[in-house]
Write a protein that holds these residues in place. Structure first.
Motif, mmCIF file in Angstrom:
data_model
loop_
_atom_site.group_PDB
_atom_site.id
_atom_site.type_symbol
_atom_site.label_atom_id
_atom_site.label_comp_id
_atom_site.label_asym_id
_atom_site.label_seq_id
_atom_site.Cartn_x
_atom_site.Cartn_y
_atom_site.Cartn_z
ATOM 1 N N LYS A 102 93.717 70.611 63.490
ATOM 2 C CA LYS A 102 94.015 70.323 62.088
ATOM 3 C C LYS A 102 93.991 68.818 61.813
ATOM 4 O O LYS A 102 93.372 68.362 60.840
ATOM 5 C CB LYS A 102 95.382 70.893 61.707
ATOM 6 N N VAL A 112 91.733 71.902 55.532
ATOM 7 C CA VAL A 112 92.264 73.031 56.304
ATOM 8 C C VAL A 112 93.107 73.875 55.354
ATOM 9 O O VAL A 112 94.169 73.443 54.884
ATOM 10 C CB VAL A 112 93.093 72.551 57.507
ATOM 11 N N ILE A 161 96.108 78.464 58.741
ATOM 12 C CA ILE A 161 96.278 78.424 60.193
ATOM 13 C C ILE A 161 96.929 79.730 60.629
ATOM 14 O O ILE A 161 97.832 80.235 59.950
ATOM 15 C CB ILE A 161 97.157 77.232 60.614
#
Length: 358
Positions: free
Chosen positions: A19, A30, A33
């Motif tokens: 990241k 990003v 996650i």
């Protein structure tokens, strides 16, 4: 417009490193996650990334199981695998590419080197390239070759290959990169075992991945497929794949013998093995008829080498844009006027067979 990336990795350290690395690039965002495949599938209900980076080895749902679900539910999103440099990691990565992952990135043996400038550049470049791939546009390959040339994928013990050591009249050279493992599966298994040629292949891959690739192709093919060794003699009906991190060239010896040379000389345009270096050596073999093909891949490796083959009375082929995962290497070769024929992937095996004979 930013490239929207979703990171899936079971390691908190890797998630953070990737990241941080990606967010240093102003063109990358990003957007999600996940620590495993199950969490990834759940979060994708609300997130629409341009690309997913997917760890191969994870608990709960591993990379392969997750990829299979992703292809069913979110088939339009390109997936980039993150693989360890182990034999198991290589086998699983090749399976992932077969299932539809567009490319892969290897984790360094020393995990702290993941944040090196070289690895950072590789990851960012691959993410940007893969994000642009229209994975749904790459339709099923339709072959114009007798399907009897390709055997079912069965145990090698069941299929006894002929050992062909007689002389041959033709040398086939193939170069590829991103999308290459799947493309090679649509060419090499369709080559008949009695083809009047020996075949050399450069596929951009790191060490540890080319041997499993050769083994996989060998299990599907009528010809013999192997990772090349330094000093071995080319044989008829055999395909030699350059080992990762080694350039592969060919030298002619007295008595019409052709010997493979492997070396770890300087990278050529950032590549070792280099398609250009292999094809340039092939272009210098005057005693054989030469056929060369440039397949899917990003960059320009192979364009100069294949042009030398064309200029030295060889016949050259490029995979067309519609069937290429990345129309980079073939596009540059075409632009350099190095190609005699542009063909969809499904027609390339039959064109090679027609040119070299059996």
């Amino acid at each position: 417009m930013a490239y929207k990336v979703f990171i899936v990795d079971d390691s908190a350290f890797m998630r953070r490193i990737i990241k941080d690395m990606l967010t240093e690039d102003k063109d990358i965002e990003v957007v999600g996650i996940a620590k495993n495949g199950k969490e990834c599938i759940e979060k994708l209900k609300d997130i629409k990334p341009d690309i997913i980076t997917l760890d191969v080895e994870m608990p709960i749902l591993n990379g392969i199981e997750t990829l299979e679900i992703l292809k069913q539910k979110y088939g339009e999103i390109p997936v980039l695998m993150l693989s360890s440099l182990t034999s198991e990691g290589a086998d699983l990565t090749l399976k992932a590419l077969d299932l539809g992952a567009v490319d892969f990135i290897t984790k360094p043996t020393n995990i702290f080197k993941i944040n090196s400038d070289e690895k950072k550049l590789e990851i960012i470049e691959k993410i940007k390239t893969a994000s642009k791939i229209n994975v749904k546009h790459k339709v099923d390959v339709k072959h114009k070759v007798d399907v009897n040339h390709k055997k079912d994928i069965i145990s090698p013990k069941v299929h006894i290959k002929k050992v062909l050591d007689e002389k041959f009249s033709n040398l086939v050279a193939i170069g590829t990169s991103t999308g290459g493992p799947r493309a090679l599966q649509e060419i090499i298994p369709y080559i008949p075992e009695d083809i009047d040629a020996s075949i050399m292949v450069v596929q951009h891959m790191p060490p540890g991945f080319t041997k499993p690739l050769a083994k996989r192709l060998n299990s599907m093919s009528r010809i013999n497929v192997k990772e090349a060794k330094d000093g071995e003699e080319l044989m008829r009906g055999t395909c030699y794949i350059a080992p990762g991190d080694y350039h592969m060239t060919i030298k002619e010896r007295y008595g019409n013998k052709y010997i493979i040379k492997l070396d770890q000389g300087k990278s050529v345009s950032g590549h070792r093995p280099s398609v250009d270096k292999m094809m340039e050596s092939v272009s210098q073999i005057d005693s054989l008829t030469k056929v060369a093909a440039i397949l899917t891949g990003m960059g320009a490796d192979g364009a100069d080498g294949i042009k030398k083959i064309k200029l030295n009375k060889g016949y050259t082929i490029a995979q067309d844009e519609s069937t290429s995962i990345v129309y980079g290497m073939p596009k540059v070769a075409v632009a350099k006027n190095a190609i005699d024929k542009i063909l969809p992937l499904g027609n390339i095996a039959s064109e090679i067979i027609k040119r070299v004979g059996v």
